[in-house]
Design an enzyme around this catalytic site. Structure first.
Site, short mmCIF file in Angstrom:
data_model
loop_
_atom_site.label_atom_id
_atom_site.label_comp_id
_atom_site.label_asym_id
_atom_site.label_seq_id
_atom_site.Cartn_x
_atom_site.Cartn_y
_atom_site.Cartn_z
N ARG A 161 0.85 -1.18 0.00
CA ARG A 161 0.00 0.00 0.00
C ARG A 161 0.90 1.24 0.00
O ARG A 161 2.07 1.17 0.37
CB ARG A 161 -0.90 0.02 1.24
N LYS A 186 -2.26 -2.25 7.88
CA LYS A 186 -3.36 -1.79 8.71
C LYS A 186 -3.38 -2.56 10.03
O LYS A 186 -3.10 -3.76 10.07
CB LYS A 186 -4.68 -2.00 7.97
N HIS A 259 -2.37 2.56 -6.27
CA HIS A 259 -2.94 1.25 -5.96
C HIS A 259 -2.95 0.33 -7.18
O HIS A 259 -3.13 -0.87 -7.05
CB HIS A 259 -4.36 1.43 -5.42
N ARG A 262 -0.45 -2.47 -7.01
CA ARG A 262 -0.88 -3.49 -6.05
C ARG A 262 -1.92 -4.40 -6.70
O ARG A 262 -1.84 -5.63 -6.60
CB ARG A 262 -1.46 -2.79 -4.82
N HIS A 285 -4.48 -8.62 3.51
CA HIS A 285 -5.93 -8.51 3.73
C HIS A 285 -6.31 -9.29 4.99
O HIS A 285 -5.73 -10.35 5.27
CB HIS A 285 -6.71 -9.09 2.54
N TYR A 294 -10.52 -9.81 -7.01
CA TYR A 294 -9.62 -10.01 -8.15
C TYR A 294 -10.09 -11.19 -9.01
O TYR A 294 -9.97 -11.16 -10.23
CB TYR A 294 -8.19 -10.23 -7.67
#
Length: 336
Positions: A161, A186, A259, A262, A285, A294
């Site tokens: 990210r 995150k 992004h 990515r 994730h 995806y």
């Protein structure tokens, strides 16, 4: 019993709870802070209440809903931004309800507000050829050019990210076989990602050229030796996207956003048969459900899912238990 003011809870929420107890990242805390700044701005603009006269009752379902509509209609916020602001208010209400159960009824009104569904946009990504050509654009003989090349190569190879790239320190990169980079994502969750010898050599050449050797030093910095900002990363990527588009316009969208590299890495892994579970861990994730976008956006991958689903269905469906049938139907519904 004396009822505490809204400001009391807001102060505790930001100074004690979010960083210490909840352990949220600085970026999430900033996002929550911005949500409250906007909420207070809305209350004043709508003539509901001045900031100096905030009461606990001000945080009710009607005002929260009005705030969310104001974000969309007056400020032009996206549905995603609207939902992020709502998440901040809900997190605050959960905090208040735990701290003061007598405020639970008020908080429940906000907690019952549903997130707004946004139309799902197709995932934008580059082909392998487009990524390869993009990497030829920076001038690797200049310090800035080698920095930009190292940045683009690392963004693609690691699928990081933007914030993970900005936060990267020299000590987070291991230059020995296998070469790896440790990314902190995150929720302050760290993951170790392998990178190729080629990418590692480019990064080493950049660090040498820029005379960066301190393990605590930011990897990617501007001419003032300050960490690149999000807008700085966007500018660099779009600059080379513009250069590449001039020669190979059919390979690129009108604008490259950070992004996209990515997304490209995830799609290329998936197209090469890499399991979704691995890709989930690779991207950081929290759930494979996020990663499934995806698989759904590529017609060829969707066809493969249908073939896989077909192999699961035998002539004697009766052999499946009810729970197995439900699991199969749920799997098909999510992936086809």
């Amino acid at each position: 019993m004396h009822r505490k003011e809204l400001s009391y809870y807001v102060s505790g929420f930001f100074t004690q709870y979010l960083g210490n107890e909840a352990g949220l990242s600085i970026n999430t805390i900033k996002s929550y802070r911005d949500a409250f700044i906007l909420f207070f701005k809305y209350l004043e603009e709508a003539g509901i209440c001045k900031i100096s006269k905030l009461k606990m009752d001000t945080l009710n379902a009607d005002n929260a809903s009005g705030f969310l509509d104001w974000l969309e209609q007056s400020r032009g916020s996206s549905i995603s931004s609207r939902n992020q602001r709502l998440a901040a208010l809900k997190a605050f209400c959960c905090y208040v309800a735990r701290k003061s159960p007598e405020e639970s009824a008020l908080c429940q009104g906000v907690l019952k507000i549903r997130v707004k569904k946004a139309p799902q946009r197709p995932v934008e990504y580059l082909s392998v050829d487009a990524v390869e050509y993009l990497l030829k654009m920076p001038d690797r003989h200049s310090t800035q050019g080698i920095r930009d090349l190292a940045m683009i190569a690392l963004m693609y190879e690691s699928g990081c990210r933007v914030q993970e790239l900005i936060d990267l320190r020299v000590g987070d990169i291991t230059f020995r076989s296998p070469n790896t980079v440790t990314l902190t994502g995150k929720g302050n969750k760290a993951r170790v990602i392998p990178i190729s010898a080629n990418a590692a050599d480019i990064i080493k050449a950049y660090l040498t050229s820029a005379s960066i050797c301190n393990m605590a030093h930011s990897v990617f910095v501007n001419i003032y030796d300050k960490p690149l900002s999000r807008s700085g990363v966007s500018y660099v990527l779009d600059k080379y996207g513009h250069m590449a588009r001039k020669a190979r316009s059919e390979l690129y969208p009108s604008k490259l956003h950070p992004h996209i590299l990515r997304h490209s890495k995830a799609m290329h892994l998936l197209e090469n048969g890499v399991n979704l579970i691995y890709i989930r861990d690779f991207l950081g994730h929290s759930s494979v459900t996020t990663t499934e976008i995806y698989a759904r956006c590529n017609p060829e991958l969707k066809r493969k899912y249908i073939e896989q689903a077909g192999s699961l269905i035998t002539e004697s469906v009766e052999e499946y238990s009810e729970s197995e049938k439900e699991a199969l139907i749920d799997w098909l519904r999510k992936n086809i």
